[in-house]
Design a protein around this motif. Structure first.
Motif, PDB file in Angstrom:
ATOM      1  N   GLN A  89       0.821  -1.214   0.000  1.00 44.74           N
ATOM      2  CA  GLN A  89       0.000   0.000   0.000  1.00 44.74           C
ATOM      3  C   GLN A  89       0.857   1.267   0.000  1.00 44.74           C
ATOM      4  O   GLN A  89       0.560   2.223  -0.700  1.00 44.74           O
ATOM      5  CB  GLN A  89      -0.946   0.020   1.212  1.00 44.74           C
ATOM      6  N   SER A  90       1.912   1.252   0.795  1.00 45.46           N
ATOM      7  CA  SER A  90       2.773   2.428   0.900  1.00 45.46           C
ATOM      8  C   SER A  90       3.415   2.773  -0.441  1.00 45.46           C
ATOM      9  O   SER A  90       3.422   3.924  -0.869  1.00 45.46           O
ATOM     10  CB  SER A  90       3.828   2.152   1.965  1.00 45.46           C
ATOM     11  N   THR A  91       3.960   1.768  -1.109  1.00 43.27           N
ATOM     12  CA  THR A  91       4.579   1.992  -2.418  1.00 43.27           C
ATOM     13  C   THR A  91       3.537   2.420  -3.429  1.00 43.27           C
ATOM     14  O   THR A  91       3.768   3.339  -4.224  1.00 43.27           O
ATOM     15  CB  THR A  91       5.299   0.718  -2.899  1.00 43.27           C
ATOM     16  N   LEU A  92       2.383   1.790  -3.398  1.00 37.07           N
ATOM     17  CA  LEU A  92       1.316   2.133  -4.340  1.00 37.07           C
ATOM     18  C   LEU A  92       0.885   3.592  -4.175  1.00 37.07           C
ATOM     19  O   LEU A  92       0.637   4.290  -5.161  1.00 37.07           O
ATOM     20  CB  LEU A  92       0.122   1.195  -4.163  1.00 37.07           C
ATOM     21  N   GLN A  93       0.846   4.073  -2.945  1.00 35.47           N
ATOM     22  CA  GLN A  93       0.502   5.475  -2.707  1.00 35.47           C
ATOM     23  C   GLN A  93       1.559   6.407  -3.277  1.00 35.47           C
ATOM     24  O   GLN A  93       1.237   7.468  -3.800  1.00 35.47           O
ATOM     25  CB  GLN A  93       0.312   5.739  -1.217  1.00 35.47           C
ATOM     26  N   LYS A  94       2.831   6.018  -3.192  1.00 29.51           N
ATOM     27  CA  LYS A  94       3.915   6.849  -3.711  1.00 29.51           C
ATOM     28  C   LYS A  94       3.898   6.946  -5.232  1.00 29.51           C
ATOM     29  O   LYS A  94       4.250   7.974  -5.796  1.00 29.51           O
ATOM     30  CB  LYS A  94       5.282   6.285  -3.285  1.00 29.51           C
ATOM     31  N   ILE A  95       3.523   5.854  -5.886  1.00 28.46           N
ATOM     32  CA  ILE A  95       3.630   5.800  -7.346  1.00 28.46           C
ATOM     33  C   ILE A  95       2.309   5.994  -8.068  1.00 28.46           C
ATOM     34  O   ILE A  95       2.292   6.202  -9.277  1.00 28.46           O
ATOM     35  CB  ILE A  95       4.276   4.472  -7.806  1.00 28.46           C
ATOM     36  N   GLY A  96       1.213   5.960  -7.340  1.00 29.45           N
ATOM     37  CA  GLY A  96      -0.116   5.988  -7.959  1.00 29.45           C
ATOM     38  C   GLY A  96      -0.372   7.166  -8.881  1.00 29.45           C
ATOM     39  O   GLY A  96      -1.006   7.011  -9.928  1.00 29.45           O
ATOM     40  N   ASP A  97       0.147   8.339  -8.556  1.00 31.73           N
ATOM     41  CA  ASP A  97      -0.094   9.522  -9.389  1.00 31.73           C
ATOM     42  C   ASP A  97       0.838   9.598 -10.591  1.00 31.73           C
ATOM     43  O   ASP A  97       0.738  10.496 -11.409  1.00 31.73           O
ATOM     44  CB  ASP A  97       0.005  10.794  -8.555  1.00 31.73           C
ATOM     45  N   ARG A  98       1.750   8.638 -10.713  1.00 34.19           N
ATOM     46  CA  ARG A  98       2.699   8.613 -11.832  1.00 34.19           C
ATOM     47  C   ARG A  98       2.445   7.473 -12.805  1.00 34.19           C
ATOM     48  O   ARG A  98       3.194   7.279 -13.739  1.00 34.19           O
ATOM     49  CB  ARG A  98       4.126   8.460 -11.286  1.00 34.19           C
ATOM     50  N   ILE A  99       1.411   6.686 -12.544  1.00 36.21           N
ATOM     51  CA  ILE A  99       1.158   5.481 -13.336  1.00 36.21           C
ATOM     52  C   ILE A  99      -0.041   5.681 -14.254  1.00 36.21           C
ATOM     53  O   ILE A  99      -1.053   6.256 -13.860  1.00 36.21           O
ATOM     54  CB  ILE A  99       0.903   4.280 -12.405  1.00 36.21           C
ATOM     55  N   VAL A 100       0.107   5.157 -15.460  1.00 33.88           N
ATOM     56  CA  VAL A 100      -1.036   5.048 -16.381  1.00 33.88           C
ATOM     57  C   VAL A 100      -1.165   3.591 -16.777  1.00 33.88           C
ATOM     58  O   VAL A 100      -0.191   2.842 -16.792  1.00 33.88           O
ATOM     59  CB  VAL A 100      -0.878   5.941 -17.633  1.00 33.88           C
ATOM     60  N   LEU A 101      -2.383   3.198 -17.068  1.00 39.72           N
ATOM     61  CA  LEU A 101      -2.671   1.819 -17.474  1.00 39.72           C
ATOM     62  C   LEU A 101      -3.231   1.862 -18.895  1.00 39.72           C
ATOM     63  O   LEU A 101      -4.406   2.117 -19.088  1.00 39.72           O
ATOM     64  CB  LEU A 101      -3.695   1.190 -16.525  1.00 39.72           C
ATOM     65  N   GLN A 102      -2.383   1.644 -19.858  1.00 35.85           N
ATOM     66  CA  GLN A 102      -2.847   1.673 -21.259  1.00 35.85           C
ATOM     67  C   GLN A 102      -2.581   0.377 -21.945  1.00 35.85           C
ATOM     68  O   GLN A 102      -1.713  -0.343 -21.646  1.00 35.85           O
ATOM     69  CB  GLN A 102      -2.141   2.798 -22.030  1.00 35.85           C
TER      70      GLN A 102
END
Length: 102
Positions: A89-102
């Motif tokens: 969860q911690s890592t996902l919160q750090k990277i969530g705003d930088r990820i796109v799913l295409q």
């Protein structure tokens, strides 16, 4: 004693002013701060190197992301990344705003 205090105050002021003023012939200081990379990363197509630009993602975790998407198919949601060993969860919160799913 009063004169000594005044002299010390003046000397300290001169030192502070001198240290904050660049010398005319001095070379410009190099910027040694690390620039943060803010580019978006498509986790369904990114290379190991591109994934490593995400905060908290090293070479091993980046390879695990690629291995997971190769075996299971593309990530449909951000939460799917939690299925990759090393991403919590911690890592996902750090990277969530930088990820796109295409």
């Amino acid at each position: 004693m009063k004169k000594l205090s005044s002299c010390l105050l003046i000397l300290l002021s001169l030192l502070l002013v001198n240290s904050s003023m660049p010398e005319a012939n001095a070379a410009p200081a190099k910027d040694t701060t690390v620039q943060s990379v803010t580019a978006m990363v498509n986790v369904n197509a990114a290379s190991v190197t591109e994934l490593q630009t995400l905060p908290g993602i090293g070479r091993v975790t980046a390879q695990r992301i690629i291995d997971y998407r190769t075996a299971k198919g593309p990530f449909a949601t951000l939460e799917d990344l939690l299925k990759v060993k090393g991403i919590g969860q911690s890592t996902l919160q750090k990277i969530g705003d930088r990820i796109v799913l295409q």
